[in-house]
Design an enzyme around this catalytic site. Structure first.
Site, PDB file in Angstrom:
ATOM      1  N   ASP A  91      -2.231   6.367 -13.179  1.00  0.00           N
ATOM      2  CA  ASP A  91      -1.757   6.278 -11.799  1.00  0.00           C
ATOM      3  C   ASP A  91      -0.254   6.013 -11.861  1.00  0.00           C
ATOM      4  O   ASP A  91       0.261   5.541 -12.885  1.00  0.00           O
ATOM      5  CB  ASP A  91      -2.468   5.129 -11.058  1.00  0.00           C
ATOM      6  CG  ASP A  91      -2.477   5.328  -9.545  1.00  0.00           C
ATOM      7  OD1 ASP A  91      -3.525   5.701  -8.994  1.00  0.00           O
ATOM      8  OD2 ASP A  91      -1.412   5.124  -8.912  1.00  0.00           O
ATOM      9  N   ARG A 120       4.584  -1.751   5.927  1.00  0.00           N
ATOM     10  CA  ARG A 120       4.514  -2.109   4.505  1.00  0.00           C
ATOM     11  C   ARG A 120       5.853  -2.674   4.011  1.00  0.00           C
ATOM     12  O   ARG A 120       5.889  -3.635   3.250  1.00  0.00           O
ATOM     13  CB  ARG A 120       4.114  -0.886   3.676  1.00  0.00           C
ATOM     14  CG  ARG A 120       2.667  -0.489   3.913  1.00  0.00           C
ATOM     15  CD  ARG A 120       2.279   0.687   3.045  1.00  0.00           C
ATOM     16  NE  ARG A 120       0.899   1.093   3.294  1.00  0.00           N
ATOM     17  CZ  ARG A 120       0.290   2.067   2.644  1.00  0.00           C
ATOM     18  NH1 ARG A 120       0.924   2.733   1.702  1.00  0.00           N
ATOM     19  NH2 ARG A 120      -0.953   2.389   2.918  1.00  0.00           N
TER      20      ARG A 120
END
Ligand code: SAM
Length: 280
Positions: free
Chosen positions: A150, A48
């Site tokens: 979130d 990532r």
């Protein structure tokens, strides 16, 4: 890829992520989100980060580490977005929604306004699944609302837009699809959008579960699903404390089927696996 395309795309192979660098990033993630990454996550983190490093045109993990260490707030948010895992879909663990319709909503009928919290909302599918059911049970303009939160700002903006690939709609029962989903045409072919009136009942805002909820709203029903798996026991208990403090007495709390919070607090009682009630 040939050598010439490699050269022309300015591609530079990165040195492997060193253990010290991996440790820096996992400590950073723990401090900023409470998430624990074990050793097995090194290649995931490396993959990532590599994409981000290539996008920034940097040549090494250590160059990226320096940016994060310098306290760059914007990049810190990007890093949080990169390192969180956001898999979700409409009507995920559908038994919860059947239970919501048959047991929870009849119980909440007398509540006046019903406030639901999708506490690790990701791209919004869970919040809109709840909203579809609420609209059918209490009316599209009824006294109810859904809040999706979130830590990842990128997923929240997808939730706010409420535009999804058409394939994602197969999980939505046809009757809801017909009433509340709009099929894209022309340049929006292959996409669908949750209708505006339903979107108005759903709000998205950033919130870190490791902190007390900043809003004044108290929730009758909380979905805290498929997120506790990323935390160690102490952090799970802390998250639960904060969540319970934002609930109404007798409120309902749902966790993922593979997650259990039984025994974490005397303030909650298990109603059935994955489903709890706040008792004090
Ligand atoms: C796997 S998704 C779960 C989505 C949805 N609840 C479901 O069950 O389909 C987990 C979400 O938790 C979020 N998350 C992780 N740590 C968090 C934290 N400390 N505070 C808030 N959200 C967090 C991630 O960004 C991610 O979007």
């Amino acid at each position: 890829m040939t050598t010439s395309t490699l050269r022309s795309s300015n591609y530079t192979a990165l040195q492997p992520l060193a253990d010290t660098e991996f440790n820096f990033f996992r400590q950073w993630l723990f401090q900023n989100s409470g998430i624990t990454l074990n050793d097995s996550k090194k290649s995931l983190v490396s993959g990532r980060l590599s994409k981000r490093i290539a996008k920034l045109g940097l040549g090494s993990f250590s160059a990226y580490l320096k940016i994060i260490r310098s306290g760059d707030k914007e990049e810190a948010q990007v890093l949080l977005n990169i390192l969180t895992t956001n898999e979700t879909y409409f009507f995920r663990e559908h038994k919860h929604f059947e239970f919501m319709q048959s047991v929870i909503l009849p119980d909440l009928k007398q509540a006046g306004k019903v406030s639901v919290w999708s506490a690790a909302a990701s791209t919004g599918e869970e919040a809109y699944t709840v909203a579809l059911i609420m609209a059918d049970a209490f009316g599209l303009h009824g006294p109810w609302s859904v809040t999706g939160t979130d830590i990842n700002t990128e997923v929240l903006s997808i939730g706010q837009r409420a535009i999804y690939p058409i394939e994602a709609s197969v999980k939505i029962p046809e009757s809801y699809r017909k009433k509340y989903c709009l099929k894209g045409k022309g340049k929006d072919q292959g996409l669908f959008r949750i209708c505006g009136e339903l979107r108005k009942q759903v709000n998205f805002t950033q919130h870190n579960l490791m902190q007390p909820y900043a809003g004044t709203e108290r929730f009758n029903l909380v979905f805290l699903r498929n997120v506790l798996i990323y935390f160690d026991l102490e952090e799970k208990k802390e998250i639960l404390r904060h969540v319970m403090n934002s609930m109404t007495p007798g409120g309902w709390l749902l966790v993922g089927h593979s997650e259990s919070i039984t025994g974490y607090s005397e303030r909650i009682k298990q109603y059935q696996p994955g489903c709890y009630r706040l008792i004090s």
